[in-house]
Write a protein that holds these residues in place. Structure first.
Motif, PDB file in Angstrom:
ATOM      1  N   VAL A  65       0.783  -1.253   0.061  1.00  0.00           N
ATOM      2  CA  VAL A  65       0.077   0.027  -0.024  1.00  0.00           C
ATOM      3  C   VAL A  65       0.638   1.220  -0.272  1.00  0.00           C
ATOM      4  CG1 VAL A  65      -1.742   1.260   1.314  1.00  0.00           C
ATOM      5  CG2 VAL A  65      -1.999  -1.186   1.068  1.00  0.00           C
ATOM      6  N   LYS A  66       2.123   1.191   0.656  1.00  0.00           N
ATOM      7  CA  LYS A  66       2.689   2.449   0.930  1.00  0.00           C
ATOM      8  C   LYS A  66       3.359   2.588  -0.596  1.00  0.00           C
ATOM      9  CE  LYS A  66       6.512   3.708   4.217  1.00  0.00           C
ATOM     10  NZ  LYS A  66       7.674   3.086   5.074  1.00  0.00           N
ATOM     11  N   LYS A  67       3.811   1.669  -1.397  1.00  0.00           N
ATOM     12  CA  LYS A  67       4.116   2.362  -2.823  1.00  0.00           C
ATOM     13  C   LYS A  67       3.185   3.017  -3.424  1.00  0.00           C
ATOM     14  CE  LYS A  67       7.572  -1.669  -3.129  1.00  0.00           C
ATOM     15  NZ  LYS A  67       7.923  -2.858  -3.788  1.00  0.00           N
ATOM     16  N   ARG A  68       2.107   2.812  -3.115  1.00  0.00           N
ATOM     17  CA  ARG A  68       0.786   3.291  -4.108  1.00  0.00           C
ATOM     18  C   ARG A  68       0.333   4.601  -3.401  1.00  0.00           C
ATOM     19  NH1 ARG A  68       2.270  -1.473  -4.848  1.00  0.00           N
ATOM     20  NH2 ARG A  68       1.832  -2.614  -6.858  1.00  0.00           N
ATOM     21  N   VAL A 109      -6.868  -6.040   5.759  1.00  0.00           N
ATOM     22  CA  VAL A 109      -5.731  -4.998   6.090  1.00  0.00           C
ATOM     23  C   VAL A 109      -5.660  -3.910   5.035  1.00  0.00           C
ATOM     24  CG1 VAL A 109      -3.372  -4.537   6.895  1.00  0.00           C
ATOM     25  CG2 VAL A 109      -4.412  -6.450   7.738  1.00  0.00           C
ATOM     26  N   GLU A 110      -5.629  -4.514   3.738  1.00  0.00           N
ATOM     27  CA  GLU A 110      -5.201  -3.547   2.676  1.00  0.00           C
ATOM     28  C   GLU A 110      -6.531  -2.937   2.459  1.00  0.00           C
ATOM     29  OE1 GLU A 110      -5.288  -4.383  -2.007  1.00  0.00           O
ATOM     30  OE2 GLU A 110      -4.189  -5.704  -0.858  1.00  0.00           O
ATOM     31  N   ASN A 111      -7.955  -3.246   2.843  1.00  0.00           N
ATOM     32  CA  ASN A 111      -9.145  -2.515   2.721  1.00  0.00           C
ATOM     33  C   ASN A 111      -9.054  -1.412   3.725  1.00  0.00           C
ATOM     34  OD1 ASN A 111     -12.156  -2.062   3.439  1.00  0.00           O
ATOM     35  ND2 ASN A 111     -11.896  -2.479   1.310  1.00  0.00           N
ATOM     36  N   ILE A 112      -8.563  -1.751   4.796  1.00  0.00           N
ATOM     37  CA  ILE A 112      -8.588  -0.734   6.000  1.00  0.00           C
ATOM     38  C   ILE A 112      -7.759   0.546   5.563  1.00  0.00           C
ATOM     39  CG2 ILE A 112      -8.255  -0.279   8.365  1.00  0.00           C
ATOM     40  CD1 ILE A 112      -9.362  -3.190   8.998  1.00  0.00           C
ATOM     41  N   LEU A 113      -6.331   0.058   5.248  1.00  0.00           N
ATOM     42  CA  LEU A 113      -5.521   1.015   4.758  1.00  0.00           C
ATOM     43  C   LEU A 113      -5.788   2.029   3.728  1.00  0.00           C
ATOM     44  CD1 LEU A 113      -2.142  -1.303   5.034  1.00  0.00           C
ATOM     45  CD2 LEU A 113      -3.178   0.522   6.878  1.00  0.00           C
ATOM     46  N   GLY A 165     -19.529  -0.019  -1.919  1.00  0.00           N
ATOM     47  CA  GLY A 165     -19.747  -0.025  -0.192  1.00  0.00           C
ATOM     48  C   GLY A 165     -19.700  -1.631   0.371  1.00  0.00           C
ATOM     49  N   LEU A 166     -18.869  -2.217  -0.418  1.00  0.00           N
ATOM     50  CA  LEU A 166     -18.588  -3.558   0.292  1.00  0.00           C
ATOM     51  C   LEU A 166     -17.427  -4.071   0.973  1.00  0.00           C
ATOM     52  CD1 LEU A 166     -19.709  -5.512  -3.116  1.00  0.00           C
ATOM     53  CD2 LEU A 166     -21.115  -5.005  -0.994  1.00  0.00           C
ATOM     54  N   GLY A 167     -16.392  -3.187   0.933  1.00  0.00           N
ATOM     55  CA  GLY A 167     -15.083  -3.414   1.343  1.00  0.00           C
ATOM     56  C   GLY A 167     -15.234  -3.802   2.918  1.00  0.00           C
ATOM     57  N   LEU A 168     -15.769  -2.740   3.714  1.00  0.00           N
ATOM     58  CA  LEU A 168     -15.835  -2.877   5.209  1.00  0.00           C
ATOM     59  C   LEU A 168     -16.834  -3.899   5.630  1.00  0.00           C
ATOM     60  CD1 LEU A 168     -15.649   0.830   6.628  1.00  0.00           C
ATOM     61  CD2 LEU A 168     -13.950  -0.986   6.638  1.00  0.00           C
ATOM     62  N   LEU A 216     -17.300  -6.778   3.863  1.00  0.00           N
ATOM     63  CA  LEU A 216     -16.668  -8.172   3.648  1.00  0.00           C
ATOM     64  C   LEU A 216     -15.594  -8.082   4.644  1.00  0.00           C
ATOM     65  CD1 LEU A 216     -16.740  -8.293  -0.350  1.00  0.00           C
ATOM     66  CD2 LEU A 216     -18.035  -9.638   1.328  1.00  0.00           C
ATOM     67  N   SER A 217     -14.959  -7.177   4.961  1.00  0.00           N
ATOM     68  CA  SER A 217     -13.928  -7.268   5.732  1.00  0.00           C
ATOM     69  C   SER A 217     -14.334  -7.485   7.345  1.00  0.00           C
ATOM     70  CB  SER A 217     -13.162  -5.766   6.194  1.00  0.00           C
ATOM     71  OG  SER A 217     -12.605  -5.446   4.938  1.00  0.00           O
ATOM     72  N   ARG A 218     -15.458  -7.108   7.824  1.00  0.00           N
ATOM     73  CA  ARG A 218     -16.049  -7.403   9.019  1.00  0.00           C
ATOM     74  C   ARG A 218     -16.510  -8.873   8.862  1.00  0.00           C
ATOM     75  NH1 ARG A 218     -21.180  -4.549  11.834  1.00  0.00           N
ATOM     76  NH2 ARG A 218     -21.026  -5.536  14.014  1.00  0.00           N
ATOM     77  N   ARG A 219     -17.002  -9.245   8.048  1.00  0.00           N
ATOM     78  CA  ARG A 219     -17.681 -10.834   7.849  1.00  0.00           C
ATOM     79  C   ARG A 219     -16.215 -11.601   7.933  1.00  0.00           C
ATOM     80  NH1 ARG A 219     -21.014 -13.602   2.876  1.00  0.00           N
ATOM     81  NH2 ARG A 219     -20.598 -15.568   3.612  1.00  0.00           N
ATOM     82  N   ILE A 220     -15.244 -11.269   7.108  1.00  0.00           N
ATOM     83  CA  ILE A 220     -13.901 -12.175   7.118  1.00  0.00           C
ATOM     84  C   ILE A 220     -13.509 -12.302   8.410  1.00  0.00           C
ATOM     85  CG2 ILE A 220     -11.586 -12.093   6.487  1.00  0.00           C
ATOM     86  CD1 ILE A 220     -12.702 -10.908   3.807  1.00  0.00           C
ATOM     87  N   ILE A 221     -13.147 -11.234   9.368  1.00  0.00           N
ATOM     88  CA  ILE A 221     -12.679 -11.135  10.746  1.00  0.00           C
ATOM     89  C   ILE A 221     -13.815 -12.012  11.506  1.00  0.00           C
ATOM     90  CG2 ILE A 221     -12.100  -9.719  12.884  1.00  0.00           C
ATOM     91  CD1 ILE A 221     -10.197  -9.883  10.323  1.00  0.00           C
TER      92      ILE A 221
END
Length: 186
Positions: A79-82, A112-116, A172-175, A177-182
């Motif tokens: 993520v930092k490179k971008r 983690v990528e989605n949150i960043l 509007g799916l990132g968070l 799906l992230s919540r579901r995965i965690i």
């Protein structure tokens, strides 16, 4: 419905990925810019990872023992490179160099990528992203904070709802799906 859509997306990505891999192999056999070739291979690898992530939604993933420190560092490096140069990433390991955890690497990295990426969007090109890792025998906590504009009080209860977004682009799916995965797997 969302899981089905994710699996179909993964399936649809397969055809162009295979074609791109073929083109890269053909380019290797003829004089080509090797730097361009390496970058194309990285992008193909990234598309494969995205496809793999989508294909795993809705299925029980295989959990593997991984070093959380290394996993987080790899995602941050990507993520930092971008990210804009005025964004600083800080990782606080709490004195631990290795934190072994059971995760599904493709899905966990996606979270983690989605949150960043959400943090980057909120900071509008400058600020700090702080990642703090704390681990005990009972639990591991990852605390990610940023110096962005934050979430309005009116929207705080909606952020995990499928389809909710404050961005001009996105589903509007990132968070969601992230919540579901965690919650379901980690």
């Amino acid at each position: 419905l969302w899981a089905g859509m994710a699996k179909e997306t993964a399936h649809q990505l397969g055809t162009p990925l295979s074609a791109l891999e073929g083109w890269v192999e053909m380019m290797k056999e003829s004089p080509a810019d090797q730097n361009m070739l390496r970058e194309m291979e990285k992008d193909i690898g990234r598309l494969k990872l995205v496809s793999d992530r989508f294909s795993k939604i809705g299925s029980k993933p295989k959990l593997e023992m991984q070093d959380l420190v290394q996993t987080i560092q790899q995602v941050v490096d990507y993520v930092k490179k971008r990210a804009p140069s005025k964004v600083q990433f800080n990782i606080d390991l709490g004195g631990q160099n290795i934190i072994p955890v059971l995760i599904s690497p493709p899905l966990f990295e996606w979270v983690v990528e989605n949150i960043l990426k959400n943090a980057l969007d909120a900071m509008e090109g400058k600020g700090n992203i702080n990642i703090q890792l704390r681990s005990t025998a009972a639990q591991t906590v990852i605390d990610i904070t940023d110096t962005g504009k934050g979430i309005s009080t009116a929207n705080i209860r909606k952020v995990f709802n499928a389809g909710f977004t404050t961005k001009k682009r996105g589903w509007g799916l990132g968070l969601t799906l992230s919540r579901r995965i965690i919650e379901q797997y980690h």
